[in-house]
Design a protein around this motif. Sequence first.
Motif, PDB file in Angstrom:
ATOM      1  N   ASP A 107       0.851  -1.179   0.000  1.00 50.98           N
ATOM      2  CA  ASP A 107       0.000   0.000   0.000  1.00 50.98           C
ATOM      3  C   ASP A 107       0.900   1.247   0.000  1.00 50.98           C
ATOM      4  N   TRP A 108       0.672   2.234   0.872  1.00 46.94           N
ATOM      5  CA  TRP A 108       1.506   3.434   0.873  1.00 46.94           C
ATOM      6  C   TRP A 108       2.985   3.090   1.059  1.00 46.94           C
ATOM      7  N   GLY A 109       3.258   2.149   1.948  1.00 41.28           N
ATOM      8  CA  GLY A 109       4.650   1.777   2.199  1.00 41.28           C
ATOM      9  C   GLY A 109       5.300   1.128   0.999  1.00 41.28           C
ATOM     10  N   GLY A 110       4.538   0.324   0.270  1.00 43.40           N
ATOM     11  CA  GLY A 110       5.056  -0.261  -0.954  1.00 43.40           C
ATOM     12  C   GLY A 110       5.372   0.798  -1.990  1.00 43.40           C
ATOM     13  N   ARG A 111       4.571   1.863  -2.005  1.00 48.03           N
ATOM     14  CA  ARG A 111       4.819   2.961  -2.945  1.00 48.03           C
ATOM     15  C   ARG A 111       6.141   3.642  -2.622  1.00 48.03           C
ATOM     16  N   ALA A 112       6.369   3.940  -1.351  1.00 46.70           N
ATOM     17  CA  ALA A 112       7.634   4.556  -0.949  1.00 46.70           C
ATOM     18  C   ALA A 112       8.811   3.669  -1.332  1.00 46.70           C
ATOM     19  N   ALA A 113       8.674   2.365  -1.088  1.00 44.80           N
ATOM     20  CA  ALA A 113       9.752   1.425  -1.396  1.00 44.80           C
ATOM     21  C   ALA A 113      10.023   1.354  -2.897  1.00 44.80           C
ATOM     22  N   CYS A 114       8.965   1.364  -3.700  1.00 42.54           N
ATOM     23  CA  CYS A 114       9.140   1.331  -5.155  1.00 42.54           C
ATOM     24  C   CYS A 114       9.820   2.603  -5.660  1.00 42.54           C
ATOM     25  N   ILE A 115       9.455   3.749  -5.098  1.00 38.90           N
ATOM     26  CA  ILE A 115      10.040   5.012  -5.546  1.00 38.90           C
ATOM     27  C   ILE A 115      11.537   5.050  -5.280  1.00 38.90           C
ATOM     28  N   VAL A 116      11.939   4.694  -4.079  1.00 39.43           N
ATOM     29  CA  VAL A 116      13.377   4.702  -3.777  1.00 39.43           C
ATOM     30  C   VAL A 116      14.105   3.659  -4.613  1.00 39.43           C
ATOM     31  N   SER A 117      13.480   2.510  -4.825  1.00 41.06           N
ATOM     32  CA  SER A 117      14.102   1.465  -5.642  1.00 41.06           C
ATOM     33  C   SER A 117      14.296   1.926  -7.078  1.00 41.06           C
ATOM     34  N   ALA A 118      13.346   2.700  -7.597  1.00 41.50           N
ATOM     35  CA  ALA A 118      13.421   3.164  -8.982  1.00 41.50           C
ATOM     36  C   ALA A 118      14.424   4.301  -9.158  1.00 41.50           C
ATOM     37  N   LEU A 119      14.407   5.263  -8.248  1.00 37.38           N
ATOM     38  CA  LEU A 119      15.201   6.479  -8.437  1.00 37.38           C
ATOM     39  C   LEU A 119      16.574   6.417  -7.790  1.00 37.38           C
ATOM     40  N   TRP A 120      16.735   5.608  -6.759  1.00 36.60           N
ATOM     41  CA  TRP A 120      18.030   5.493  -6.074  1.00 36.60           C
ATOM     42  C   TRP A 120      18.387   4.010  -5.894  1.00 36.60           C
ATOM     43  N   PRO A 121      18.508   3.257  -6.970  1.00 36.45           N
ATOM     44  CA  PRO A 121      18.727   1.811  -6.856  1.00 36.45           C
ATOM     45  C   PRO A 121      20.026   1.444  -6.144  1.00 36.45           C
ATOM     46  N   GLU A 122      20.991   2.349  -6.156  1.00 37.38           N
ATOM     47  CA  GLU A 122      22.258   2.080  -5.475  1.00 37.38           C
ATOM     48  C   GLU A 122      22.074   1.986  -3.966  1.00 37.38           C
ATOM     49  N   ARG A 123      20.927   2.429  -3.441  1.00 32.97           N
ATOM     50  CA  ARG A 123      20.657   2.377  -2.003  1.00 32.97           C
ATOM     51  C   ARG A 123      19.850   1.139  -1.610  1.00 32.97           C
ATOM     52  N   VAL A 124      19.512   0.297  -2.592  1.00 35.35           N
ATOM     53  CA  VAL A 124      18.558  -0.778  -2.341  1.00 35.35           C
ATOM     54  C   VAL A 124      19.159  -2.145  -2.662  1.00 35.35           C
ATOM     55  N   LEU A 125      19.185  -3.025  -1.666  1.00 38.41           N
ATOM     56  CA  LEU A 125      19.630  -4.402  -1.877  1.00 38.41           C
ATOM     57  C   LEU A 125      18.576  -5.218  -2.604  1.00 38.41           C
ATOM     58  N   GLY A 126      17.315  -4.957  -2.299  1.00 37.84           N
ATOM     59  CA  GLY A 126      16.220  -5.692  -2.911  1.00 37.84           C
ATOM     60  C   GLY A 126      14.900  -5.102  -2.466  1.00 37.84           C
ATOM     61  N   LEU A 127      13.828  -5.499  -3.145  1.00 42.18           N
ATOM     62  CA  LEU A 127      12.504  -4.934  -2.925  1.00 42.18           C
ATOM     63  C   LEU A 127      11.482  -6.052  -2.761  1.00 42.18           C
ATOM     64  N   VAL A 128      10.629  -5.913  -1.753  1.00 44.41           N
ATOM     65  CA  VAL A 128       9.449  -6.772  -1.605  1.00 44.41           C
ATOM     66  C   VAL A 128       8.236  -5.852  -1.633  1.00 44.41           C
ATOM     67  N   SER A 129       7.380  -6.047  -2.629  1.00 42.83           N
ATOM     68  CA  SER A 129       6.232  -5.169  -2.838  1.00 42.83           C
ATOM     69  C   SER A 129       4.965  -6.005  -2.901  1.00 42.83           C
ATOM     70  N   CYS A 130       3.954  -5.595  -2.134  1.00 38.00           N
ATOM     71  CA  CYS A 130       2.723  -6.385  -2.036  1.00 38.00           C
ATOM     72  C   CYS A 130       1.528  -5.646  -2.615  1.00 38.00           C
ATOM     73  N   GLY A 131       0.613  -6.429  -3.174  1.00 39.13           N
ATOM     74  CA  GLY A 131      -0.671  -5.893  -3.611  1.00 39.13           C
ATOM     75  C   GLY A 131      -0.620  -5.279  -4.986  1.00 39.13           C
ATOM     76  N   THR A 132       0.115  -4.215  -5.131  1.00 41.94           N
ATOM     77  CA  THR A 132       0.401  -3.606  -6.428  1.00 41.94           C
ATOM     78  C   THR A 132       1.902  -3.658  -6.582  1.00 41.94           C
ATOM     79  N   GLY A 133       2.384  -4.540  -7.432  1.00 38.52           N
ATOM     80  CA  GLY A 133       3.828  -4.746  -7.517  1.00 38.52           C
ATOM     81  C   GLY A 133       4.571  -3.491  -7.894  1.00 38.52           C
ATOM     82  N   TYR A 134       4.195  -2.898  -9.037  1.00 39.80           N
ATOM     83  CA  TYR A 134       4.766  -1.615  -9.439  1.00 39.80           C
ATOM     84  C   TYR A 134       3.823  -0.548  -8.909  1.00 39.80           C
ATOM     85  N   ASN A 135       4.227   0.091  -7.814  1.00 33.20           N
ATOM     86  CA  ASN A 135       3.307   0.905  -7.029  1.00 33.20           C
ATOM     87  C   ASN A 135       3.585   2.397  -7.181  1.00 33.20           C
ATOM     88  N   ILE A 136       4.109   2.795  -8.335  1.00 33.79           N
ATOM     89  CA  ILE A 136       4.325   4.209  -8.614  1.00 33.79           C
ATOM     90  C   ILE A 136       3.139   4.704  -9.435  1.00 33.79           C
TER      91      ILE A 136
END
Length: 303
Positions: A107-136
């Motif tokens: 939900d909202w938290g998945g959106r935040a996680a997707c945004i950082v994963s998309a725009l700052w991938p160097e800061r992200v080891l991996g992503l777990v996203s629920c409900g709406t996978g691509y949540n941007i």
Amino acid sequence: MVTGSQHLRTIEAGALSVAYLETGPADGPVAILLHGFPYDVHAFDAVAERLSGQGWRCIVPYLRGYGATRFLSSETMRSGQQAALGNDLLALMDALNIERAVLGGYDWGGRAACIVSALWPERVLGLVSCGTGYNIQDIAGAKQPVDPDSEFRYWYQYYFHTERGVEGLSRKRCELTQFIWKLWSPTWGFDQATFDQTAEAFDNPDFVDVVIHSYRHRYGVVAGDPELKGLERQLADQPMISVPTVVLDGGDDEVSVPSEEDKSAPHFTGPYRRAIVPGVGHNFPQEAPEVFADAVVEVGSGR
């Protein structure tokens, strides 16, 4: 209430004083776990317990407008737009000196996680996203009607576009949010104590303003925070996500109803797996903590 070995802490990060639960060894790999609407940090209690037992450091923040998280300035717009959520997460990582982490949310938290994963991938080891996978959110396209079944399920969003909805959320927030829990997770047998523990987070003085702005901004009904215009422009391009990702869909999710066709997959360019899990509704980490925790380990280990 804080359970187990979790500790409630606060830190100034960007526009907020962020309240968060922390558990696990300080030198372990980091998982930042992000709740949605209308839930709170306790959605991840069992996930954090499982991960910390495996040596992970778990950070579980209250999002803006929830729990003990507060705005540092009365002048800051009480925005719930997607750019604000992503910016808050990046600011929290910077404030905690976390160079890289697994980001997990829904939900909202998945959106935040997707945004950082998309725009700052160097800061992200991996992503777990629920409900709406691509949540941007595609805000430019949000004014176009979707299929009637989806329109029906989004009733609460349109309700919040009205002053009646503002009053309903203000005066009957517990009744409304508990009703939403039951609708979205019809097979989750939560008890009253479980709901009441989370409902305390909705007493935040900015909860109503942030929620209402979120559900109005995503349809272009209201303007966003001027400070976030640049970030929203980047998100309007629907950026790809390259980090290792697991998408988890609840088979009984009655708001983000999973389809056999994986419409999120084209937005991911790195290692990617999607699973539809029977018997799970919208609040995935609280309903299936073992599955969620295993997915964090999977993307964090590079398997």
